[in-house]
Design a protein around this motif. Sequence first.
Motif, PDB file in Angstrom:
ATOM      1  N   VAL A  90       0.858  -1.179   0.000  1.00  0.00           N
ATOM      2  CA  VAL A  90       0.000   0.000   0.000  1.00  0.00           C
ATOM      3  C   VAL A  90       0.896   1.232   0.000  1.00  0.00           C
ATOM      4  O   VAL A  90       1.779   1.370   0.839  1.00  0.00           O
ATOM      5  CB  VAL A  90      -0.922   0.008   1.241  1.00  0.00           C
ATOM      6  CG1 VAL A  90      -1.772   1.246   1.264  1.00  0.00           C
ATOM      7  CG2 VAL A  90      -1.774  -1.238   1.257  1.00  0.00           C
ATOM      8  N   SER A  91       0.657   2.111  -0.936  1.00  0.00           N
ATOM      9  CA  SER A  91       1.392   3.366  -0.994  1.00  0.00           C
ATOM     10  C   SER A  91       0.577   4.436  -0.279  1.00  0.00           C
ATOM     11  O   SER A  91      -0.515   4.803  -0.717  1.00  0.00           O
ATOM     12  CB  SER A  91       1.639   3.763  -2.444  1.00  0.00           C
ATOM     13  OG  SER A  91       2.254   5.029  -2.491  1.00  0.00           O
ATOM     14  N   LEU A  92       1.099   4.940   0.813  1.00  0.00           N
ATOM     15  CA  LEU A  92       0.383   5.953   1.571  1.00  0.00           C
ATOM     16  C   LEU A  92       0.351   7.281   0.839  1.00  0.00           C
ATOM     17  O   LEU A  92      -0.542   8.103   1.068  1.00  0.00           O
ATOM     18  CB  LEU A  92       1.019   6.127   2.950  1.00  0.00           C
ATOM     19  CG  LEU A  92       0.986   4.876   3.827  1.00  0.00           C
ATOM     20  CD1 LEU A  92       1.719   5.127   5.130  1.00  0.00           C
ATOM     21  CD2 LEU A  92      -0.460   4.462   4.098  1.00  0.00           C
ATOM     22  N   GLN A  93       1.306   7.530  -0.050  1.00  0.00           N
ATOM     23  CA  GLN A  93       1.327   8.773  -0.808  1.00  0.00           C
ATOM     24  C   GLN A  93       0.105   8.887  -1.719  1.00  0.00           C
ATOM     25  O   GLN A  93      -0.408   9.975  -1.956  1.00  0.00           O
ATOM     26  CB  GLN A  93       2.605   8.877  -1.641  1.00  0.00           C
ATOM     27  CG  GLN A  93       3.858   9.012  -0.819  1.00  0.00           C
ATOM     28  CD  GLN A  93       3.934  10.372  -0.122  1.00  0.00           C
ATOM     29  OE1 GLN A  93       3.086  11.221  -0.300  1.00  0.00           O
ATOM     30  NE2 GLN A  93       4.961  10.542   0.691  1.00  0.00           N
ATOM     31  N   LYS A  94      -0.366   7.767  -2.247  1.00  0.00           N
ATOM     32  CA  LYS A  94      -1.507   7.800  -3.160  1.00  0.00           C
ATOM     33  C   LYS A  94      -2.832   8.035  -2.418  1.00  0.00           C
ATOM     34  O   LYS A  94      -3.809   8.405  -3.013  1.00  0.00           O
ATOM     35  CB  LYS A  94      -1.587   6.504  -3.956  1.00  0.00           C
ATOM     36  CG  LYS A  94      -0.452   6.351  -4.934  1.00  0.00           C
ATOM     37  CD  LYS A  94      -0.590   5.094  -5.750  1.00  0.00           C
ATOM     38  CE  LYS A  94       0.547   4.965  -6.745  1.00  0.00           C
ATOM     39  NZ  LYS A  94       0.447   3.759  -7.548  1.00  0.00           N
ATOM     40  N   MET A  95      -2.843   7.792  -1.113  1.00  0.00           N
ATOM     41  CA  MET A  95      -4.059   7.952  -0.332  1.00  0.00           C
ATOM     42  C   MET A  95      -4.284   9.396   0.110  1.00  0.00           C
ATOM     43  O   MET A  95      -5.396   9.745   0.495  1.00  0.00           O
ATOM     44  CB  MET A  95      -4.028   7.037   0.877  1.00  0.00           C
ATOM     45  CG  MET A  95      -4.072   5.585   0.550  1.00  0.00           C
ATOM     46  SD  MET A  95      -4.137   4.642   2.051  1.00  0.00           S
ATOM     47  CE  MET A  95      -4.213   3.014   1.398  1.00  0.00           C
ATOM     48  N   ILE A  96      -3.249  10.214   0.077  1.00  0.00           N
ATOM     49  CA  ILE A  96      -3.381  11.599   0.513  1.00  0.00           C
ATOM     50  C   ILE A  96      -3.998  12.424  -0.608  1.00  0.00           C
ATOM     51  O   ILE A  96      -3.511  12.385  -1.745  1.00  0.00           O
ATOM     52  CB  ILE A  96      -1.991  12.160   0.901  1.00  0.00           C
ATOM     53  CG1 ILE A  96      -1.408  11.332   2.044  1.00  0.00           C
ATOM     54  CG2 ILE A  96      -2.087  13.631   1.252  1.00  0.00           C
ATOM     55  CD1 ILE A  96       0.019  11.681   2.382  1.00  0.00           C
TER      56      ILE A  96
END
Length: 100
Positions: A90-96
């Motif tokens: 899971v890429s947290l950057q894409k969730m922001i």
Amino acid sequence: MPVRLRLQRFGRTHRPFYRMVAADSRAPRDGKFLEIVGTYNPIATKEGIKEIRLKTDRLKYWLGVGAQPSDRVSWILGKFGVLPPPPPRVSLQKMIPKKR
């Protein structure tokens, strides 16, 4: 001697075929290996089937004596129930949300 379970590439250009092998981690990718424990053909047939053959008894033996699977091998073994499936990346950057 650290042992790794990894894929050994065969085939021609743009038509890969892989053997899953138990090999010394210091050996080259397509070099010397200890045992062939499976095969993987990522090119789908006309029916859309990718062929994977595993020797599960030998895989469990090598895992039992401490062999470390590579990332792709652990993903394959997770799909077929030899290992627990790896956690999803899971890429947290894409969730922001983006600032406007």
